[in-house]
Design an enzyme around this catalytic site. Structure first.
Site, PDB file in Angstrom:
ATOM      1  N   ASP A 258       0.826  -1.233   0.000  1.00 20.04           N
ATOM      2  CA  ASP A 258       0.000   0.000   0.000  1.00 20.04           C
ATOM      3  C   ASP A 258       0.850   1.268   0.000  1.00 20.04           C
ATOM      4  OD1 ASP A 258       0.705  -0.273   2.702  1.00 20.04           O
ATOM      5  OD2 ASP A 258      -1.319   0.088   3.489  1.00 20.04           O
TER       6      ASP A 258
ATOM      7  N   ASP B 229      -5.544  -0.287   6.069  1.00 21.21           N
ATOM      8  CA  ASP B 229      -6.324  -0.712   7.242  1.00 21.21           C
ATOM      9  C   ASP B 229      -7.518   0.211   7.496  1.00 21.21           C
ATOM     10  OD1 ASP B 229      -4.158  -2.352   7.304  1.00 21.21           O
ATOM     11  OD2 ASP B 229      -3.260  -1.483   9.093  1.00 21.21           O
TER      12      ASP B 229
ATOM     13  N   GLY C 258      -2.200  -7.799  14.372  1.00 18.93           N
ATOM     14  CA  GLY C 258      -2.168  -7.607  12.921  1.00 18.93           C
ATOM     15  C   GLY C 258      -3.570  -7.607  12.331  1.00 18.93           C
ATOM     16  N   LEU C 259      -4.599  -7.382  13.187  1.00 16.56           N
ATOM     17  CA  LEU C 259      -5.975  -7.357  12.680  1.00 16.56           C
ATOM     18  C   LEU C 259      -6.558  -5.943  12.751  1.00 16.56           C
ATOM     19  CD1 LEU C 259      -7.285 -10.725  14.204  1.00 16.56           C
ATOM     20  CD2 LEU C 259      -6.406 -10.317  11.902  1.00 16.56           C
ATOM     21  N   SER C 260      -5.662  -4.967  12.878  1.00  9.85           N
ATOM     22  CA  SER C 260      -6.013  -3.548  12.761  1.00  9.85           C
ATOM     23  C   SER C 260      -6.985  -3.027  13.820  1.00  9.85           C
ATOM     24  CB  SER C 260      -6.578  -3.245  11.370  1.00  9.85           C
ATOM     25  OG  SER C 260      -5.577  -3.418  10.434  1.00  9.85           O
TER      26      SER C 260
HETATM   27  C1  GLA Z   1       0.167  -2.473   8.480  1.00 12.43           C
HETATM   28  C2  GLA Z   1      -0.084  -1.082   7.907  1.00 12.43           C
HETATM   29  C3  GLA Z   1      -0.693  -1.156   6.502  1.00 12.43           C
HETATM   30  C4  GLA Z   1       0.104  -2.091   5.599  1.00 12.43           C
HETATM   31  C5  GLA Z   1       0.394  -3.422   6.299  1.00 12.43           C
HETATM   32  C6  GLA Z   1       1.342  -4.304   5.519  1.00 12.43           C
HETATM   33  O1  GLA Z   1      -1.043  -3.119   8.711  1.00 12.43           O
HETATM   34  O2  GLA Z   1      -0.930  -0.336   8.738  1.00 12.43           O
HETATM   35  O3  GLA Z   1      -0.793   0.129   5.957  1.00 12.43           O
HETATM   36  O4  GLA Z   1       1.273  -1.476   5.149  1.00 12.43           O
HETATM   37  O5  GLA Z   1       0.961  -3.233   7.592  1.00 12.43           O
HETATM   38  O6  GLA Z   1       0.751  -4.705   4.339  1.00 12.43           O
END
Ligand code: GLA
Length: 390
Positions: free
Chosen positions: A39, A174, A126-128
């Site tokens: 991204d 995200d 890693g789930l934002s």
């Molecule tokens: C994190 C960042 C995203 C993206 C991912 C890797 O989640 O917030 O913007 O770069 O890592 O794909």
């Protein structure tokens, strides 16, 4: 959905002034199916919102204070809209302060608010969960203050909040999917134009399953920012070679990369190779999903993981183990780490009839080897942020 009625009761007990404007809002976490670390290189991503969310209840105040209660963590904070700066103590509050700061920077004038929220998105997995907190804060403040902030603009404001208040130079994925996700669809996002396409993703034969390694590493932010720097070095190299400005790695073709790779420093060459090939894999995945070809899509996920492990070096032993264990299971079409990396989750594509046995085996084997019981989430693509009835 978490219990909105229960939440409403707590809210009404805390904030008894009923004449003030109030509302309830939600924003989900996300899982990225493919397109990792593309991204911020103005490339392509293919994420979906998940059935885990933050619910926020808010009420306007007649002054410039924002008072916040995090019910899950029993934490609270208070800040003034006239005095916004990143906090070293309440780091979780930076997500909220960053968002209101960015909204105000665009010229909107906000009123203070009383806020409570609750989340069932695991943190640092890693789930934002942070993007969801930013988006739900932006939606709450926008709706209560009667501001019309267009969804992509809202995602962008929230991304900037994370860049400026949290200090992670993250891309837009995200926040974008937390705002614009759609039930039964994955989003194909072009992170240069910020346009997206909805790709239907609901096949009764296949299921997305997320495995949480439970590994949380602090080096994630510094390593993330380092990868961005390395990608920048690669674009500078190509700008120099091509004799014209190369805006991002998105603009370098596989053929061009192959022609020049020997001249790049070895590490930078691997970083660039990952990004350039990953962009290609996202586009191929989109086509495969549209054609119902989940076997090809699964293969692309496997390639993506290899590339993140070897070329981009953002995986870790535990994520590799989860992927290896998954790929040994019958009925698994694809498995890869998801998100920024260095811990957190893997995303798996499998035959629906194998979900139960998959879950049992992964839990047993991962625990046998690491001593850790992984969390497993089964989810369909969910809707993005919403206004709820309250
Ligand atoms: C994190 C960042 C995203 C993206 C991912 C890797 O989640 O917030 O913007 O770069 O890592 O794909």
């Amino acid at each position: 959905m978490q219990d909105l009625n229960k939440l409403g009761k707590i809210f009404n007990e805390k904030f008894t002034n009923t004449s003030l404007v109030k509302g309830a809002f939600s924003a989900p976490g996300r899982v990225n199916l493919i397109g990792e670390h593309t991204d911020y290189n103005e490339g392509f991503v293919l994420p979906m919102a998940i059935e885990r969310e933050i619910i926020m209840l808010g009420q306007l105040r007649n002054d410039r204070l924002v008072q916040v209660f995090d019910l899950a963590y029993k934490a609270e904070t208070k800040f003034s809209l006239d005095n916004l700066f990143p906090s070293k103590k309440d780091t979780w509050a930076n997500y909220l302060m960053g968002v209101v700061d960015e909204i105000q920077k665009t010229g909107y004038i906000l009123q203070g608010a009383n806020i409570i929220f609750i989340s069932n998105i695991p943190q640092k997995a890693g789930l934002s969960s942070s993007a969801a907190l930013e988006i739900v804060t932006a939606l709450t403040m926008a709706e209560l203050n009667l501001l019309k902030i267009e969804p992509v603009k809202m995602a962008r404001l929230c991304q900037q909040a994370e860049n400026n208040f949290v200090g992670v130079a993250c891309g837009i994925m995200d926040q974008y999917v937390s705002r614009l996700g759609r039930k039964d669809n994955v989003l194909f996002i072009d992170c240069r134009t910020n346009n997206y396409e909805l790709i239907p993703f609901r096949d009764s034969n296949y299921q997305i399953v997320i495995c949480d390694s439970k590994i949380r590493r602090d080096l994630i932010n510094s390593e993330y920012n380092k990868r961005r720097e390395e990608c920048k070095k690669a674009t500078e190299f190509f700008t120099h070679r091509f004799g014209h400005k190369v805006q991002a790695l998105r603009d370098v073709t596989i053929e061009e990369f192959k022609q020049y790779q020997e001249q790049l420093p070895e590490t930078i060459a691997r970083r660039a190779r990952h990004v350039i090939l990953e962009n290609d894999r996202v586009q191929a995945s989109k086509k495969a999903i549209e054609a119902g070809d989940y076997i090809t899509f699964g293969q692309l996920m496997i390639e993506s993981h290899q590339s993140l492990k070897v070329d981009y070096e953002v995986s870790c032993e535990e994520l590799d183990l989860l992927v290896d264990l998954a790929l040994k299971q019958e009925g698994v079409l694809g498995a890869r780490m998801t998100g920024a990396g260095f811990g957190g989750c893997t995303v798996n594509l499998l035959k629906r009839e194998k979900v139960n046995i998959f879950k049992k085996t992964i839990q047993k084997e991962y625990k046998r080897i690491t001593g850790i019981i992984p969390d497993i989430y089964i989810t369909i693509p969910a809707d993005g942020a919403k206004v709820l009835k309250f």
